[in-house]
Write an enzyme that holds these catalytic residues in place. Structure first.
Site, PDB file in Angstrom:
ATOM      1  N   GLY A 160      -9.657   1.729  -5.071  1.00  0.00           N
ATOM      2  CA  GLY A 160     -10.156   3.121  -4.446  1.00  0.00           C
ATOM      3  C   GLY A 160     -11.658   2.954  -3.668  1.00  0.00           C
ATOM      4  O   GLY A 160     -12.269   3.766  -4.021  1.00  0.00           O
ATOM      5  N   GLY A 201     -13.319   5.413  -1.664  1.00  0.00           N
ATOM      6  CA  GLY A 201     -13.585   6.650  -2.273  1.00  0.00           C
ATOM      7  C   GLY A 201     -14.754   7.134  -2.339  1.00  0.00           C
ATOM      8  O   GLY A 201     -15.676   6.231  -2.196  1.00  0.00           O
ATOM      9  N   ASP A 209      -8.268  -0.713  -1.298  1.00  0.00           N
ATOM     10  CA  ASP A 209      -7.882   0.558  -0.770  1.00  0.00           C
ATOM     11  C   ASP A 209      -6.842   0.491   0.360  1.00  0.00           C
ATOM     12  O   ASP A 209      -6.388  -0.224   0.652  1.00  0.00           O
ATOM     13  CB  ASP A 209      -9.316   1.170   0.120  1.00  0.00           C
ATOM     14  CG  ASP A 209      -9.288   2.786  -0.287  1.00  0.00           C
ATOM     15  OD1 ASP A 209     -10.191   3.301  -1.216  1.00  0.00           O
ATOM     16  OD2 ASP A 209      -8.693   3.324   0.416  1.00  0.00           O
ATOM     17  N   ARG A 249      -7.085   2.307   2.880  1.00  0.00           N
ATOM     18  CA  ARG A 249      -7.535   2.472   4.218  1.00  0.00           C
ATOM     19  C   ARG A 249      -8.741   1.248   4.356  1.00  0.00           C
ATOM     20  O   ARG A 249      -9.317   0.895   3.327  1.00  0.00           O
ATOM     21  CB  ARG A 249      -8.264   3.732   4.485  1.00  0.00           C
ATOM     22  CG  ARG A 249      -7.360   4.983   4.701  1.00  0.00           C
ATOM     23  CD  ARG A 249      -8.446   6.348   4.206  1.00  0.00           C
ATOM     24  NE  ARG A 249      -9.119   6.277   3.052  1.00  0.00           N
ATOM     25  CZ  ARG A 249     -10.318   6.849   2.804  1.00  0.00           C
ATOM     26  NH1 ARG A 249     -10.764   7.618   3.987  1.00  0.00           N
ATOM     27  NH2 ARG A 249     -10.717   6.910   1.689  1.00  0.00           N
ATOM     28  N   ASP A 293      -1.516  -0.392  -1.395  1.00  0.00           N
ATOM     29  CA  ASP A 293      -1.145   0.528  -2.600  1.00  0.00           C
ATOM     30  C   ASP A 293      -1.208  -0.031  -3.982  1.00  0.00           C
ATOM     31  O   ASP A 293      -0.442  -0.880  -4.135  1.00  0.00           O
ATOM     32  CB  ASP A 293       0.257   1.303  -2.183  1.00  0.00           C
ATOM     33  CG  ASP A 293       0.680   2.121  -3.121  1.00  0.00           C
ATOM     34  OD1 ASP A 293       0.421   2.342  -4.260  1.00  0.00           O
ATOM     35  OD2 ASP A 293       1.772   2.826  -2.898  1.00  0.00           O
ATOM     36  N   ILE A 294      -1.947   0.533  -4.643  1.00  0.00           N
ATOM     37  CA  ILE A 294      -2.311  -0.038  -5.978  1.00  0.00           C
ATOM     38  C   ILE A 294      -0.923  -0.090  -6.657  1.00  0.00           C
ATOM     39  O   ILE A 294      -0.975  -0.898  -7.681  1.00  0.00           O
ATOM     40  CB  ILE A 294      -3.356   0.580  -6.814  1.00  0.00           C
ATOM     41  CG1 ILE A 294      -3.972  -0.226  -7.793  1.00  0.00           C
ATOM     42  CG2 ILE A 294      -3.007   1.859  -7.456  1.00  0.00           C
ATOM     43  CD1 ILE A 294      -4.477  -1.527  -7.011  1.00  0.00           C
ATOM     44  N   TYR A 316      -2.373  15.618 -12.487  1.00  0.00           N
ATOM     45  CA  TYR A 316      -3.580  14.814 -12.410  1.00  0.00           C
ATOM     46  C   TYR A 316      -4.168  14.652 -13.955  1.00  0.00           C
ATOM     47  O   TYR A 316      -4.329  13.626 -14.553  1.00  0.00           O
ATOM     48  CB  TYR A 316      -4.393  15.238 -11.779  1.00  0.00           C
ATOM     49  CG  TYR A 316      -5.935  14.606 -11.367  1.00  0.00           C
ATOM     50  CD1 TYR A 316      -6.009  13.400 -10.995  1.00  0.00           C
ATOM     51  CD2 TYR A 316      -7.009  15.296 -11.981  1.00  0.00           C
ATOM     52  CE1 TYR A 316      -7.357  12.613 -11.064  1.00  0.00           C
ATOM     53  CE2 TYR A 316      -8.364  14.840 -11.983  1.00  0.00           C
ATOM     54  CZ  TYR A 316      -8.394  13.557 -11.634  1.00  0.00           C
ATOM     55  OH  TYR A 316      -9.673  12.859 -11.672  1.00  0.00           O
ATOM     56  N   LYS A 362      -4.039  11.198 -16.309  1.00  0.00           N
ATOM     57  CA  LYS A 362      -5.337  10.721 -16.819  1.00  0.00           C
ATOM     58  C   LYS A 362      -5.463  10.537 -18.194  1.00  0.00           C
ATOM     59  O   LYS A 362      -5.747   9.516 -18.817  1.00  0.00           O
ATOM     60  CB  LYS A 362      -6.572  11.433 -16.163  1.00  0.00           C
ATOM     61  CG  LYS A 362      -7.015  11.241 -14.890  1.00  0.00           C
ATOM     62  CD  LYS A 362      -7.503   9.942 -14.541  1.00  0.00           C
ATOM     63  CE  LYS A 362      -7.912   9.642 -13.116  1.00  0.00           C
ATOM     64  NZ  LYS A 362      -8.494   8.534 -12.625  1.00  0.00           N
TER      65      LYS A 362
END
Ligand code: SER
Length: 337
Positions: free
Chosen positions: A9, A12, A34, A36, A53-54, A152, A156
């Site tokens: 990320g 970000g 990332d 992007r 993609d992770i 989310y 987490k």
């Protein structure tokens, strides 16, 4: 020798600030991941850069060939984005994290030293049962009210527990039990506010959106009520917290998951601060029922005494200094020209 660190990320908000911090300390070789491509400035801060993609096992396979010492796993779909696409959020937020934890384990086995796994968790793990309880509970400690209501928050909370499991109890009934190859450390971030970037897809976004709109001379309709209260923090403190938790000696840590706080204003208190810096700011309220419900379910403030005691956490910025010395002086420059 520089140690190799992985930042997922990286593009970000936290990623940008963290890459800069690594570049100025100069003691780490950074691998970025990332979806992007990194911008030119960020590209200069990293040694290796991957786009992908992770949760893609092929990407994990490529990353695993590096002797990574620290992982800063920042990639995630934030709370509002996750509610729009819960299955995708689960795949990225949970499967992505599990894949990286397993990779960390294998790297730790190969290199013989535990891989530090820094994980940004969130106040979204809390689920306050009512506004009355939210108000009376005030600053909540780590192990209470863990009734996350969002995809989310659930992701987490589960990943916090996965991290603890991978660090302390992996394969309790296998021959591997007892190996310590992952050193998981999580911070529960409040809403983060950066002078240089705006978040995307979070529910605490009303605060940074309000400030950035005012700096651009744009009107802003706030999507929560004036009395909505959650904790916030200036971005530089968030990055310092990650670095300080990473650097803390293991023996001084009594937990693997820590709350950190800085200030906990209502939306109206933020609006007043914004108006004093930008007197022409036009701020109105148009609460979005579902986003409001999410904010109402998060705690009003966090008790971060464990972080203060164990590794010396202390925010540099309170609300006034965040605005007066960090946000306001920097934000005008962002939109100049
Ligand atoms: N900033 C995050 C969000 O709003 C909370 O951790 O989703």
């Amino acid at each position: 020798m520089s140690r190799i660190v992985l930042v997922t990320g990286a593009n970000g908000e936290i990623g940008h600030s963290l890459l800069e911090a690594f570049a100025s300390s100069g003691d780490r070789d950074v691998i970025s991941v990332d979806l992007r491509p990194l911008g030119d400035a960020q590209r200069g801060y990293v040694k290796w850069s991957f786009e992908g993609d992770i949760s893609d096992p092929k990407l994990i396979e490529q990353l695993e060939s590096f002797d990574i010492a620290e992982i800063y796993h920042l990639a995630a779909l934030l709370s509002t984005s996750a509610e729009k696409n819960p299955e995708l959020a689960h795949r990225v937020n949970v499967n992505g994290t599990m894949g990286l934890l397993s990779m960390a384990r294998r790297i730790g086995q190969r290199t013989g030293s535990a891989v530090k796994f820094l994980f940004p968790s969130t106040i979204a793990v809390y689920g306050m049962p009512s506004l009355e309880v939210k108000t009376s509970a005030g600053a909540v400690a780590e192990d209470v009210y863990l009734d996350a209501t969002t995809m989310y928050g659930i992701n987490k909370l589960y990943c916090e527990r996965l991290g603890v499991y991978m660090s302390e109890r992996y394969g309790q009934l296998t021959d591997d039990a007892g190996e310590k190859t992952v050193d998981f450390r999580a911070l529960r971030f409040p809403g983060l506010i950066s002078a240089f970037t705006v978040p995307s897809g979070g529910t605490s976004d009303y605060a940074p959106e309000m400030i950035h709109a005012a700096a651009q001379g744009k009107p802003y309709a706030c999507f929560v009520r004036p009395d909505a209260r959650i904790p916030f923090m200036a971005m530089p403190d968030g990055v310092t917290a990650l670095l300080n938790l990473a650097a803390a000696p293991r023996e001084s840590l009594t937990r693997r998951v820590y709350n950190i706080g800085a200030f906990a204003p209502t939306a109206e208190e933020i609006a007043m601060k914004v108006k004093s810096a930008f007197p022409a700011a036009e701020i109105t309220y148009a609460p979005h029922p579902k986003r409001q419900a999410i904010i109402d379910s998060w705690c009003a403030d966090v008790d971060d005494s464990a972080a203060r005691r164990d590794w010396g956490w202390k925010p540099t910025f309170d609300m006034d200094t965040a605005f007066d010395t960090y946000l306001i002086p920097n934000i005008a420059g962002v939109y100049a020209g």
